[in-house]
Design a protein around this motif. Structure first.
Motif, PDB file in Angstrom:
ATOM      1  N   MET A  46       0.833  -1.205   0.000  1.00  0.00           N
ATOM      2  CA  MET A  46       0.000   0.000   0.000  1.00  0.00           C
ATOM      3  C   MET A  46       0.866   1.253   0.000  1.00  0.00           C
ATOM      4  N   ASP A  47       1.960   1.219   0.709  1.00  0.00           N
ATOM      5  CA  ASP A  47       2.850   2.377   0.761  1.00  0.00           C
ATOM      6  C   ASP A  47       3.445   2.685  -0.611  1.00  0.00           C
ATOM      7  N   TRP A  48       3.710   1.653  -1.408  1.00  0.00           N
ATOM      8  CA  TRP A  48       4.244   1.879  -2.753  1.00  0.00           C
ATOM      9  C   TRP A  48       3.255   2.659  -3.611  1.00  0.00           C
ATOM     10  N   TRP A  49       1.959   2.506  -3.339  1.00  0.00           N
ATOM     11  CA  TRP A  49       0.940   3.261  -4.063  1.00  0.00           C
ATOM     12  C   TRP A  49       0.488   4.501  -3.280  1.00  0.00           C
ATOM     13  N   HIS A  50       1.278   4.862  -2.270  1.00  0.00           N
ATOM     14  CA  HIS A  50       1.030   6.066  -1.461  1.00  0.00           C
ATOM     15  C   HIS A  50      -0.333   6.011  -0.759  1.00  0.00           C
ATOM     16  N   ARG A  51      -0.638   4.849  -0.271  1.00  0.00           N
ATOM     17  CA  ARG A  51      -1.858   4.651   0.497  1.00  0.00           C
ATOM     18  C   ARG A  51      -1.498   4.021   1.838  1.00  0.00           C
ATOM     19  N   THR A  52      -2.479   3.980   2.715  1.00  0.00           N
ATOM     20  CA  THR A  52      -2.262   3.439   4.051  1.00  0.00           C
ATOM     21  C   THR A  52      -3.117   2.196   4.254  1.00  0.00           C
ATOM     22  N   LEU A  53      -2.524   1.156   4.788  1.00  0.00           N
ATOM     23  CA  LEU A  53      -3.276  -0.056   5.104  1.00  0.00           C
ATOM     24  C   LEU A  53      -4.275   0.255   6.214  1.00  0.00           C
ATOM     25  N   PRO A  54      -5.538  -0.133   6.047  1.00  0.00           N
ATOM     26  CA  PRO A  54      -6.527   0.123   7.109  1.00  0.00           C
ATOM     27  C   PRO A  54      -6.032  -0.383   8.468  1.00  0.00           C
ATOM     28  N   ARG A 343       6.322  -0.916  -9.759  1.00  0.00           N
ATOM     29  CA  ARG A 343       5.622  -1.351  -8.545  1.00  0.00           C
ATOM     30  C   ARG A 343       4.988  -2.729  -8.715  1.00  0.00           C
TER      31      ARG A 343
END
Length: 379
Positions: A46-54, A343
């Motif tokens: 998720m970090d590679w796509w600039h998101r945060t794991l819930p 990615r």
């Protein structure tokens, strides 16, 4: 020491005997390693796509490791109770430790050195080569978090292995010392078990209130001994009480509710506890929940044909998966940052190398070492 009811003393089949392994421990290992993989690999993906794991997925790593600890305590507790009941000699306890070390240490040292190779030739993934060399003596002696926080972020997943290895030494050492002082076996075992609940809690309470919970409170070896002790306690009750065996299903339901409540506690309308109380007691609340599930686990002999083979395969390779997954996903992240790996290709690289690494670990290291283990004779 009292004899245990035969119906509560189910024989444990080890990894050497694949055909007679019962499904319960396999299912538990599978759930535990999937929890860890979702937390670690999922978080970095998720970090590679600039998101945060819930959040509820991010904390699965804690629950997965906790489940490993309780299962380990239950299994080794059952073996230690066998040794104690039969008045086994020191040689029998030496064999117990030898069997434990041959199950865990060869694969650990294999990966410890294998992971140094890409670090030396292709540069840092997580730490520099110089730092890895500096901290290597700590990792070789399994003292990287013995009484202090991890000395380095390199190969960070090994903190839990240190907890287990030192538990294997400390628990029998105290137990045999009390037996040498002529305490009755049941009293010696109960006193030892109590100490492994009291000391970790006191250690955690002695820490400053502002310490990093994830890096200090939850990873220093003595702070986590009670996590394994919950499994020991479950094994003792399972063997000594017919009522526990009869009530295994209600106990498992209660234990599952405890785990689900703590897992979802942040979305409840009313807080369950204060932050400080949670940081001190979460280990024991989760440990209790998992311990209540252990008797039902031991009675689960088979799984449906559609999932049984997959569960057994994941369980068989769970130790290798645990040892290699985080360094490999970190390596994939480094390949992205410094060599331009895409990615999606990094995700494929992580999945393939992790699965391949676990297979290599099992076939070339773990299984051969299991075949060399001495039998656990109980004179």
């Amino acid at each position: 020491m009292q004899k245990y009811p035969p119906q509560a003393s189910s024989p444990l089949t080890s990894f050497e005997n694949l055909r007679e392994r019962i499904a319960g421990p396999d299912l538990v290992r599978t759930v535990a390693i999937l929890d860890v993989l979702i937390c670690h690999d999922g978080g970095l993906f998720m970090d590679w796509w600039h998101r945060t794991l819930p959040f509820h997925l991010a904390v699965l790593g804690f629950y997965g490791v906790m489940l490993f600890f309780v299962l380990s305590g239950f299994l080794i507790g059952t073996i230690m109770l066998d040794l104690l009941e039969r008045g086994t000699s020191l040689k029998g306890w030496d064999i117990f430790l030898t069997r434990r070390w041959m199950r865990t240490l060869p694969a650990y040292y294999f990966w410890l050195f294998a992971l140094l190779i890409p670090l030396a030739y292709f540069g840092p993934y997580g730490v520099t080569w110089d730092e890895a060399r500096r901290v290597l003596p700590w990792f070789l002696t399994l003292t990287q978090n013995l009484g202090w926080p991890m000395v380095s972020n390199w190969y960070g997943v090994t903190w839990s292995l240190c907890v287990e290895e030192w538990f294997y030494i400390a628990f029998p050492a105290l137990l045999l010392t009390l037996l040498a002082c002529r305490l009755k076996p049941a009293a010696a075992f109960g006193t030892t078990l109590a100490a492994f609940f009291i000391v970790p809690l006191c250690w955690r309470l002695s820490l400053p209130t502002d310490v990093n919970w994830n890096e200090v409170t939850s990873k220093i070896v003595p702070c986590r001994f009670d996590s394994i002790a919950w499994g020991i306690a479950a094994a003792w009750l399972y063997r000594s009480s017919e009522a526990v065996t009869r009530l295994r299903k209600p106990l498992a339901i209660i234990g599952t509710l405890i785990i689900l409540t703590t897992w979802l506690s942040d979305v409840l309308p009313v807080p369950l506890w204060t932050h400080h109380f949670q940081s001190m007691a979460l280990f024991d609340v989760a440990g209790l929940g998992y311990a209540l599930c252990m008797p039902a686990m031991m009675r689960l002999r088979t799984l449906p044909p559609l999932i049984g083979p997959a569960v057994r395969s994941i369980s068989t390779h769970s130790y290798g998966l645990y040892l290699c997954h985080l360094p490999l996903v970190m390596m994939a992240g480094d390949l992205q940052a410094r060599y331009g790996l895409g990615r999606r290709h990094a995700v494929i690289f992580t999945i393939l190398t992790t699965i391949g690494g676990a297979i290599i670990s099992w076939r070339l290291v773990e299984r051969p070492c299991l075949k060399l283990r001495p039998g656990q004779f109980l004179p």
